[in-house]
Write a protein that holds these residues in place. Structure first.
Motif, mmCIF file in Angstrom:
data_model
loop_
_atom_site.group_PDB
_atom_site.id
_atom_site.type_symbol
_atom_site.label_atom_id
_atom_site.label_comp_id
_atom_site.label_asym_id
_atom_site.label_seq_id
_atom_site.Cartn_x
_atom_site.Cartn_y
_atom_site.Cartn_z
ATOM 1 N N GLU A 211 0.844 -1.199 0.000
ATOM 2 C CA GLU A 211 0.000 0.000 0.000
ATOM 3 C C GLU A 211 0.882 1.252 0.000
ATOM 4 N N GLU A 213 4.086 1.523 -0.977
ATOM 5 C CA GLU A 213 4.874 1.678 -2.202
ATOM 6 C C GLU A 213 4.036 2.173 -3.376
ATOM 7 N N ARG A 214 2.807 1.714 -3.449
ATOM 8 C CA ARG A 214 1.971 2.107 -4.586
ATOM 9 C C ARG A 214 1.251 3.426 -4.355
ATOM 10 N N GLY A 215 1.430 4.001 -3.165
ATOM 11 C CA GLY A 215 0.812 5.299 -2.905
ATOM 12 C C GLY A 215 -0.644 5.213 -2.505
ATOM 13 N N THR A 216 -1.177 3.990 -2.379
ATOM 14 C CA THR A 216 -2.583 3.863 -2.011
ATOM 15 C C THR A 216 -2.786 4.057 -0.515
ATOM 16 N N GLU A 218 -1.962 6.606 1.256
ATOM 17 C CA GLU A 218 -2.437 7.951 1.569
ATOM 18 C C GLU A 218 -3.962 7.998 1.508
ATOM 19 N N ASN A 219 -4.491 7.343 0.489
ATOM 20 C CA ASN A 219 -5.941 7.315 0.329
ATOM 21 C C ASN A 219 -6.597 6.515 1.448
ATOM 22 N N LEU A 220 -5.986 5.391 1.747
ATOM 23 C CA LEU A 220 -6.535 4.511 2.789
ATOM 24 C C LEU A 220 -6.581 5.244 4.129
ATOM 25 N N LEU A 221 -5.491 5.965 4.427
ATOM 26 C CA LEU A 221 -5.420 6.677 5.702
ATOM 27 C C LEU A 221 -6.437 7.802 5.770
ATOM 28 N N ALA A 222 -6.755 8.376 4.596
ATOM 29 C CA ALA A 222 -7.688 9.501 4.595
ATOM 30 C C ALA A 222 -9.125 9.026 4.744
ATOM 31 N N MET A 223 -9.334 7.726 4.616
ATOM 32 C CA MET A 223 -10.690 7.200 4.744
ATOM 33 C C MET A 223 -10.908 6.694 6.171
ATOM 34 N N ARG A 377 -1.444 5.978 11.821
ATOM 35 C CA ARG A 377 -2.586 6.507 11.095
ATOM 36 C C ARG A 377 -2.223 7.767 10.336
ATOM 37 N N THR A 378 -0.962 8.156 10.379
ATOM 38 C CA THR A 378 -0.561 9.344 9.635
ATOM 39 C C THR A 378 0.618 8.997 8.748
ATOM 40 N N LEU A 379 0.995 9.945 7.903
ATOM 41 C CA LEU A 379 2.104 9.703 6.981
ATOM 42 C C LEU A 379 3.444 10.094 7.590
ATOM 43 N N GLY B 54 -5.711 15.483 8.606
ATOM 44 C CA GLY B 54 -5.224 14.600 9.665
ATOM 45 C C GLY B 54 -4.226 13.554 9.201
ATOM 46 N N LEU B 55 -3.724 13.675 7.977
ATOM 47 C CA LEU B 55 -2.739 12.700 7.504
ATOM 48 C C LEU B 55 -1.358 13.005 8.050
ATOM 49 N N LEU B 56 -1.161 14.249 8.443
ATOM 50 C CA LEU B 56 0.094 14.621 9.102
ATOM 51 C C LEU B 56 -0.293 15.330 10.396
ATOM 52 N N ARG B 78 -12.479 12.701 8.980
ATOM 53 C CA ARG B 78 -12.305 11.787 7.858
ATOM 54 C C ARG B 78 -13.625 11.365 7.207
ATOM 55 N N THR B 85 -5.937 12.823 -3.714
ATOM 56 C CA THR B 85 -4.488 12.986 -3.613
ATOM 57 C C THR B 85 -3.898 13.448 -4.935
ATOM 58 N N LYS B 87 -1.147 12.325 -6.312
ATOM 59 C CA LYS B 87 -0.788 11.127 -7.071
ATOM 60 C C LYS B 87 -1.975 10.173 -6.995
ATOM 61 N N SER B 89 -4.208 7.403 -6.146
ATOM 62 C CA SER B 89 -3.995 6.491 -5.019
ATOM 63 C C SER B 89 -5.152 5.525 -4.837
ATOM 64 N N PHE B 107 -17.032 3.687 3.594
ATOM 65 C CA PHE B 107 -17.811 4.784 4.174
ATOM 66 C C PHE B 107 -19.182 4.314 4.657
#
Ligand code: ATP
Ligand code: MG
Lengths: 380, 309
Positions: A211, A213-216, A218-223, A377-379, B54-56, B78, B85, B87, B89, B107
């Protein structure tokens, strides 16, 4: 030299460019470097110090129904041989069976009632030595040494008997659970554990790294998914895969090697599920630490190495020094091997499985805790 | 309720390796407003957006997002935020439909099938639903991502360069949709490098080196820069551009084909320089023009001494 012919030459400058680049990348990849240095050291230590194919000090339960002097001297001779270490005393037959079935002891020695009197009458009474022979390698040397041990015991005890004389009693050796000493009986059930360790850890070790490496990620964490949901979501599907592997090995064990299944199959399956879950959690923990998939693979390998060597799969667990056994006790495979061999060879049911499998639950809980603590849960 | 603030944070600060990448930034966005984030590469737009959802974790700063504390109530935020994003994602090894279904499940949306169906329809991807997301072209990936992040009807949309690589027609459709959503009360914070998109925002903020340099409506930002601009229509635009470079009052010279844009903060000095240059010959006519947003931004960029790569 024209530019045309130059095309086919090895260019030192270009070669150097590659070498420099590779060196830089290698230096950044600390884990690979650590593995290059660490693996030889670990291998050397494990093979050099931990592994012992002549296991001594094997736990032995003794049942003394006749406490005469000869019985005593036989026991002390056994102890002095170094192979047998009396750890408990049984008062009944049932206790002996239970200790052997649980795998708590390797040997049971029974000195029958009326031994002393029969000996005096020259009736050649019998001393019964039962061995848990499910792992032939663990008991082989000890049994082979028996007759020498006995003769010496008597020489020591009664100076008048010449060393060549046979002892005035018989020793009956019962190899239980695997009377013919078939190695496959020991190896094949163990393989179930080894295969699961190898595949299940790797499956989830990739889980979060992929997750990321592919950049997914970030999306997962935002959900709004919680860490425990992510973890369980990653762990549930491979459990089915593991169950299929177990089924394949069990069927092959029966069809190809005639390995028996003497105990409770449902109890075994519960332990299998526990064991699969523990390995998946270990892999998941790796994936929260590893920065890329290569690192995840390397960590899995690093875990696999001691699992194979220190769990009792390849070499008898009881032959190892205490420090190696301690490491072994922390590995899920060690406990699973006891369960699977117990069920398949020693006829274990739910009770015995529970007695051997509880450390798997502890490992599972601890590893899950670590994984969830590591999961960010964060980057950051 | 139009005065209600959807985002109200102050003093947002984040550093990486001892360098303040976002430095004391305050963001206030009213409900239903479209706020544009502009700034050069590496100015901290993405980082600011990540801090908001909240990602950072910010090093300093406080405030609320949709009425929830940004530091403590990330979970609640959230649920109501759609974050697209920079990129792509989503899962490249899932089909378009499977990606949408995954989002709908995460969701916990009701009528999952219906929603996925409607989203596919609106995207015009109904007949390609079984195509792997990874095989979509770049622009289509962007459109899929946008569709996926508005599926749960968020109250706040955070879009990080949503139209990078999208064709003009799709870009226009996209902005029409954003405006429609905003009219229904959705708040939008969008980062972009396109000037025409900036002009479609209600308000814009300009970031450089992690600091917010200016903020307001497009007109306010342009007026606030105090820039005077002249245009010269001449075949020798490139040569003239070189001649004017560095002269008093000239801050910016940019040829657009045969038309040269000359701007400066000191209008009088600029006019004098142009008159002198025209007199030196070759002669040219110059006319006062309205500075564009781009002129303003380039000036802001030039003024900023150093930029992190
Ligand atoms: N995880 C990180 N570790 C270290 N530095 C980072 C990290 N993330 C961002 N940065 C740095 O923070 C600065 C701002 O990055 P950010 O991605 O927010 O810029 P941006 O405005 O979105 O740029 P762009 O227009 O190129 O997308 C950059 O200098 C970047 O190198
Ligand atoms: Mg960015």
């Amino acid at each position: 030299m024209s530019a045309h012919t130059g095309r086919f030459r090895l260019s030192l400058a270009r070669l150097w460019a590659m070498v420099v680049k590779e060196f830089i990348q290698m230096r950044r990849d600390r884990l690979t470097f650590a593995l290059l240095v660490g693996i030889p050291i670990i291998q050397l230590t494990l093979f050099g110090f931990a592994i012992n194919n002549d296991p001594k000090g094997l736990p032995t339960i003794v049942h003394v129904a006749d406490a005469g002097p000869h019985g005593r001297s036989v026991l002390s001779a056994l102890r002095n041989s170094g192979y047998f270490r009396p750890t408990e005393e049984a008062v009944s037959r049932a206790e002996i069976d239970r200790a052997l079935e649980l795998g708590r002891v390797q040997f049971a020695v029974t000195i029958p009632a009326g031994f002393e009197r029969a000996l005096r009458r020259g009736e050649h009474p019998q001393i019964l030595i039962e061995a848990d022979a499910s792992d032939p390698a663990a008991t082989g040397n000890a049994i082979a040494a028996l007759s020498r041990v006995m003769t010496n015991a008597l020489v020591h005890d009664r100076g008048d008997v010449t060393p060549a004389a046979p002892p005035p009693f018989d020793i009956a050796v019962h190899r239980r659970f695997n009377p013919e000493g078939i190695t496959q009986y020991n190896i094949v059930p163990g393989l179930i554990g080894v295969i699961l360790t190898m595949t299940m850890v790797i499956v989830t070790a990739m889980a979060m790294t992929r997750e990321r490496e592919r950049g997914t990620m970030e999306n997962l964490l935002a959900m709004p998914v919680r860490p425990i949901e992510v973890m369980l979501g990653k762990i549930v599907p491979p459990i089915g895969m593991g169950a299929i592997q177990v089924a394949v090995v069990l069927l092959a064990a029966r069809a190809l090697f005639d390995v028996p299944m003497t105990g409770s199959f449902p109890a075994l399956m519960i332990a299998v599920m526990l064991f699969i879950a523990a390995n998946l959690c270990v892999g998941f923990t790796f994936s929260t630490v590893a920065r890329n998939q290569l690192q995840a693979m390397q960590m899995s390998f690093f875990f696999f190495l001691p699992s194979i060597l220190l769990s009792g799969f390849m070499f008898p667990f009881r032959g190892m020094p205490v420090w190696a056994q301690t490491i072994g006790e922390c590995l899920p495979l060690t406990h699973f091997l006891r369960v699977v061999r117990g069920v398949m060879l020693r006829g274990n049911g739910f009770g015995e499985v529970a007695a051997n499998a509880w450390p798997l639950v502890v490992i599972l809980v601890v590893v899950t805790f670590v994984a969830l603590r590591r999961y960010k849960r964060t980057l950051d | 309720m139009n005065g209600e603030l959807a985002i109200d944070v102050t003093g947002l600060t984040k550093s990486f390796g001892g360098r303040n990448v976002v430095d004391d930034v305050s963001v206030r966005v009213r409900r239903g407003e479209i706020m544009g984030f502009l700034g050069p590469n590496g100015s901290g737009k993405t980082t600011t957006i990540r801090l908001l959802c909240g990602l950072l974790v910010p090093d300093a700063g406080e405030g609320t997002c949709l009425g929830h504390d940004v530091l403590r109530e990330g979970e609640a935020i959230r649920r109501q935020v759609g974050y697209m994003t920079q990129k792509f994602s989503f899962y490249e090894d899932l089909t378009i439909e499977e990606n949408l279904a995954f989002v709908a499940r995460v969701f916990e949306l009701d009528d999952r099938r219906g929603r996925v169906e409607r989203t596919l329809e609106r995207l015009g991807l109904g007949n390609r639903r079984r195509q792997l997301a990874g095989t979509l072209s770049g622009g289509w990936k962007q459109r899929l991502a946008l569709a996926a992040c508005i599926m749960h009807e968020p109250r706040l949309l955070l879009l990080d360069e949503p139209t990078a690589g999208v064709d003009p027609k799709a870009r226009r459709d996209f902005w029409d949709e954003i405006h429609e959503l905003a009219e229904d009360g959705m708040t939008v914070l969008v980062s972009t490098h396109y000037m025409d998109e900036a002009e479609r925002c209600h308000r814009i903020a300009y970031l450089a080196y992690g600091q917010k340099l200016t903020e307001g409506t497009v007109d306010e930002v342009v007026a606030g820069a105090g820039l005077s601009t002249f245009t010269v229509d001449t075949p020798g635009a490139a040569a003239l551009s070189r001649r004017l470079q560095g002269r008093p009052g000239v801050d910016l010279v940019a040829p657009f084909g045969n038309v040269l844009h000359i701007s400066g903060r000191d209008g009088a000095a600029l006019r004098a320089t142009l008159a002198a240059a025209a007199a030196e010959g070759p002669a040219f006519d110059f006319i006062a023009d309205r500075p564009t947003l781009e002129d303003v931004f380039i000036l802001l960029m030039n003024q900023s001494t150093d930029n992190f790569a």
